[in-house]
Write a protein that holds these residues in place. Structure first.
Motif, mmCIF file in Angstrom:
data_model
loop_
_atom_site.group_PDB
_atom_site.id
_atom_site.type_symbol
_atom_site.label_atom_id
_atom_site.label_comp_id
_atom_site.label_asym_id
_atom_site.label_seq_id
_atom_site.Cartn_x
_atom_site.Cartn_y
_atom_site.Cartn_z
ATOM 1 N N TYR A 86 -22.550 6.625 -15.184
ATOM 2 C CA TYR A 86 -23.292 5.363 -15.092
ATOM 3 C C TYR A 86 -24.488 5.569 -14.188
ATOM 4 C CZ TYR A 86 -21.387 4.962 -10.416
ATOM 5 O OH TYR A 86 -21.089 5.224 -9.100
ATOM 6 N N ASN A 88 -26.451 4.275 -11.008
ATOM 7 C CA ASN A 88 -26.196 3.381 -9.876
ATOM 8 C C ASN A 88 -27.479 2.664 -9.445
ATOM 9 O OD1 ASN A 88 -27.593 5.092 -8.174
ATOM 10 N ND2 ASN A 88 -25.890 5.521 -6.821
ATOM 11 N N ARG A 89 -27.339 1.819 -8.423
ATOM 12 C CA ARG A 89 -28.469 0.977 -8.019
ATOM 13 C C ARG A 89 -29.645 1.791 -7.518
ATOM 14 N NH1 ARG A 89 -25.543 -2.279 -3.718
ATOM 15 N NH2 ARG A 89 -24.424 -0.340 -3.765
ATOM 16 N N MET A 92 -29.536 6.888 -9.570
ATOM 17 C CA MET A 92 -28.864 8.165 -9.819
ATOM 18 C C MET A 92 -27.903 8.023 -10.991
ATOM 19 S SD MET A 92 -27.799 9.522 -6.183
ATOM 20 C CE MET A 92 -28.905 10.398 -5.124
ATOM 21 N N ALA A 94 -24.645 8.972 -12.201
ATOM 22 C CA ALA A 94 -23.451 9.514 -11.538
ATOM 23 C C ALA A 94 -22.405 9.933 -12.563
ATOM 24 C CB ALA A 94 -22.864 8.467 -10.610
ATOM 25 N N VAL A 96 -18.233 10.399 -12.555
ATOM 26 C CA VAL A 96 -16.979 10.283 -11.794
ATOM 27 C C VAL A 96 -15.930 11.121 -12.533
ATOM 28 C CG1 VAL A 96 -15.276 8.721 -10.799
ATOM 29 C CG2 VAL A 96 -17.636 7.986 -11.055
ATOM 30 N N THR A 98 -12.840 11.972 -12.037
ATOM 31 C CA THR A 98 -11.462 11.499 -12.255
ATOM 32 C C THR A 98 -11.393 10.423 -13.331
ATOM 33 O OG1 THR A 98 -11.877 10.261 -10.247
ATOM 34 C CG2 THR A 98 -10.335 12.083 -10.082
ATOM 35 N N PRO A 134 -16.428 21.778 1.094
ATOM 36 C CA PRO A 134 -15.413 20.725 1.102
ATOM 37 C C PRO A 134 -15.984 19.346 0.761
ATOM 38 C CG PRO A 134 -15.974 21.359 3.342
ATOM 39 C CD PRO A 134 -16.713 22.289 2.442
ATOM 40 N N ASP A 135 -17.295 19.204 0.796
ATOM 41 C CA ASP A 135 -17.903 17.901 0.504
ATOM 42 C C ASP A 135 -18.051 17.639 -0.988
ATOM 43 O OD1 ASP A 135 -18.162 17.506 3.194
ATOM 44 O OD2 ASP A 135 -20.183 18.325 3.287
ATOM 45 N N VAL A 136 -17.763 18.649 -1.792
ATOM 46 C CA VAL A 136 -17.906 18.482 -3.239
ATOM 47 C C VAL A 136 -16.555 18.775 -3.888
ATOM 48 C CG1 VAL A 136 -19.128 19.295 -5.293
ATOM 49 C CG2 VAL A 136 -20.313 19.228 -3.114
ATOM 50 N N SER A 137 -16.118 17.872 -4.759
ATOM 51 C CA SER A 137 -14.796 18.089 -5.349
ATOM 52 C C SER A 137 -14.840 19.202 -6.393
ATOM 53 C CB SER A 137 -14.256 16.804 -5.966
ATOM 54 O OG SER A 137 -15.132 16.330 -6.942
ATOM 55 N N HIS A 151 -25.537 14.325 -4.183
ATOM 56 C CA HIS A 151 -25.247 12.995 -3.652
ATOM 57 C C HIS A 151 -24.388 13.038 -2.390
ATOM 58 C CE1 HIS A 151 -22.990 9.241 -3.374
ATOM 59 N NE2 HIS A 151 -24.155 8.729 -3.618
ATOM 60 N N GLN A 155 -24.415 10.811 1.201
ATOM 61 C CA GLN A 155 -23.285 10.146 1.874
ATOM 62 C C GLN A 155 -23.294 10.478 3.362
ATOM 63 O OE1 GLN A 155 -19.972 11.789 -0.300
ATOM 64 N NE2 GLN A 155 -19.736 10.013 -1.608
ATOM 65 N N LYS A 156 -23.465 11.762 3.660
ATOM 66 C CA LYS A 156 -23.417 12.198 5.055
ATOM 67 C C LYS A 156 -24.653 11.754 5.831
ATOM 68 C CE LYS A 156 -19.981 15.382 5.373
ATOM 69 N NZ LYS A 156 -19.423 16.571 5.978
ATOM 70 N N GLU B 117 -8.410 14.609 -3.329
ATOM 71 C CA GLU B 117 -9.408 15.686 -3.306
ATOM 72 C C GLU B 117 -10.809 15.249 -3.727
ATOM 73 O OE1 GLU B 117 -8.030 19.049 -5.483
ATOM 74 O OE2 GLU B 117 -6.493 19.500 -3.990
ATOM 75 N N TYR B 120 -14.454 11.169 -0.558
ATOM 76 C CA TYR B 120 -15.019 11.420 0.757
ATOM 77 C C TYR B 120 -14.640 10.242 1.636
ATOM 78 C CZ TYR B 120 -18.350 11.744 4.564
ATOM 79 O OH TYR B 120 -18.907 11.798 5.807
ATOM 80 N N ASP B 171 -19.966 1.106 -4.859
ATOM 81 C CA ASP B 171 -20.399 2.021 -5.915
ATOM 82 C C ASP B 171 -19.395 3.186 -5.976
ATOM 83 O OD1 ASP B 171 -21.868 3.449 -7.692
ATOM 84 O OD2 ASP B 171 -23.370 4.146 -6.249
ATOM 85 N N ILE B 173 -19.720 6.345 -6.504
ATOM 86 C CA ILE B 173 -20.088 7.575 -5.786
ATOM 87 C C ILE B 173 -20.379 7.336 -4.302
ATOM 88 C CG2 ILE B 173 -20.788 8.922 -7.788
ATOM 89 C CD1 ILE B 173 -23.711 8.301 -7.042
ATOM 90 N N LYS B 177 -16.673 12.040 -4.482
ATOM 91 C CA LYS B 177 -17.641 13.120 -4.287
ATOM 92 C C LYS B 177 -17.638 14.086 -5.461
ATOM 93 C CE LYS B 177 -14.357 15.798 -1.586
ATOM 94 N NZ LYS B 177 -13.970 16.440 -0.369
#
Lengths: 230, 177
Positions: A86, A88-89, A92, A94, A96, A98, A134-137, A151, A155-156, B117, B120, B171, B173, B177
């Motif tokens: 989708y 996002n505002r 981007m 995105a 998902v 999962t 570790p920040d990326v699945s 992205h 976040q960070k 997993e 974040y 959102d 995301i 992550k």
């Protein structure tokens, strides 16, 4: 609300592929064997498309680095049956993981062929496992993935800015490809901020976008000169 | 003759089956009623949060990172040592701690909460920016006299509901992550 976009200056790009490598390292993209590559199953969120012009000795090579175009009118989003992809505002596109059921409609509907299906369970050499980000699945077999404009870095960066009680600065967040480019050919930022470099460059006379006639409104702009224009 | 023997064997095997099946079922039912701990987390020392809270210790004293990092951190042996150099009581569990201190071996605290997993999650974000208290997610952990073997259930719905109430970003995301 920012609208993230990218400008790639093709006159500066030497085709060194540092952006490709940086992207793979940053985003836990597994290596592909020659066999997989031959079957066009290689995953490369950022890929450099070589374009040869003329014949030897009058040969001219041009290189077009291609991340996800993060279209304002994304064809991939329209066909996703489960809302796994989708816009996002912040503009981007995105993904998902999962939520993705691996139907590959989006992969087939992307005119830039920049969405990638995981045909295999990703594997790394044992000694590389501890270098995974570790920040990326890590994506599973059977889901589609693509460039996220890194992205996770946003976040960070946003968290840091908020803790320090200040607005997000332009250089707080750039994707890995932008950071690594040795010729500084890639610019990144808020297209809606008239003061930003990307906003100014994206309105210049050298700008073109890939397959613009499709109306996908990509947010990755290219800068070039001469016959490339238009 | 042969037939009747076979018949008897058949009858007796089905009886045995019923008997043992019934016994196993009874054990399972009893275990469920008595709240048997099915493979939960077991800490090396049955840590008593309550007694520490009563002695004016704050969460931050043992979980030092939750205001600065994504993860909150677990107490190191040095943290325990700052109060327990000499035994403060007579409990068996403190005795175990004293053994750890004598050997100098770090206590291998088991992790109770695990973020999926693909998520974040930052403690700093929630505590400093969201200004939410520990008990919103961790319940009355400060009141527990034994370490819980299972984490409290935190579902995505719960996260999203709280985000909605606090007008935080919902959102996908923003967290995935």
């Amino acid at each position: 609300m920012p609208r993230w976009g990218m400008v790639i200056d093709l006159d500066r790009c030497t085709g060194c592929q540092a952006c490709v490598v940086a992207c793979k390292a940053e985003n836990n993209i597994p290596f592909s064997s020659p066999k997989e590559a031959a079957r066009k199953r290689i995953i490369s969120w950022m890929s450099v498309l070589p374009m040869m012009e003329g014949e030897y000795p009058e040969l001219r090579a041009r290189f077009i680095p291609r991340p996800c175009m993060h279209c304002d009118n994304p064809p991939c989003v329209k066909v996703c049956p489960v809302g796994a992809t989708y816009k996002n505002r912040e503009g981007m596109v995105a993904q998902v993981y999962t939520q993705c059921i691996g139907c590959r409609y989006c992969t087939n509907n992307c005119p830039y062929t920049l969405k990638y299906f995981n045909w295999y369970t990703p594997e790394w050499p044992k000694e590389m496992e501890k270098y995974l980000n570790p920040d990326v699945s890590i994506r599973n077999k059977g889901v589609v993935e693509k460039c996220t404009f890194c992205h996770h870095r946003l976040q960070k960066a946003r968290e840091k800015a908020r803790v320090e009680n200040r607005p997000l600065k332009a250089d707080d967040y750039v994707p890995a490809c932008v950071q690594t480019c040795p010729t500084e050919a890639i610019y990144f930022g808020d297209l809606d901020d008239p003061k930003s470099v990307v906003a100014q460059l994206s309105k210049g006379p050298r700008v073109f976008r890939l397959l613009e006639e499709l109306g996908t409104e990509p947010k990755v702009f290219y800068l070039t000169e001469g016959e490339w224009h238009g | 003759m042969n037939r009747s023997i076979l018949g008897r064997i058949k009858v007796s095997s089905s009886r045995i089956f019923i008997f043992f099946g019934g016994a196993i079922l009874l054990i399972i039912v009893l275990a469920v009623i008595l709240g048997f701990d099915w493979g939960g987390v077991r800490q090396p020392i049955a840590f008593n949060h309550k007694i520490h809270a009563e002695n004016d210790l704050e969460c931050l004293d043992c979980h030092p990172y939750y205001k600065e990092h994504a993860s909150s951190g677990k107490p190191t042996l040095e943290t325990c040592l700052s109060c327990h150099e000499e035994p403060l009581g007579e409990s068996k569990e403190e005795g175990k701690l004293i053994e750890y201190i004598k050997s100098g071996e770090e206590i291998d605290w088991e992790r109770l909460y695990r973020v999926p997993e693909d998520v974040y999650f930052s403690h700093r974000m929630h505590v400093i920016i969201g200004k939410i208290e520990c008990n919103i997610c961790h319940g009355d952990i400060g009141e527990s006299s034994r370490p819980p073997s299972k984490p409290l259930k935190i579902t995505m719905n719960k996260c999203m509901k709280c985000h909605e109430e606090k007008e935080a970003d919902n959102d996908c995301i923003a967290c995935h992550k």
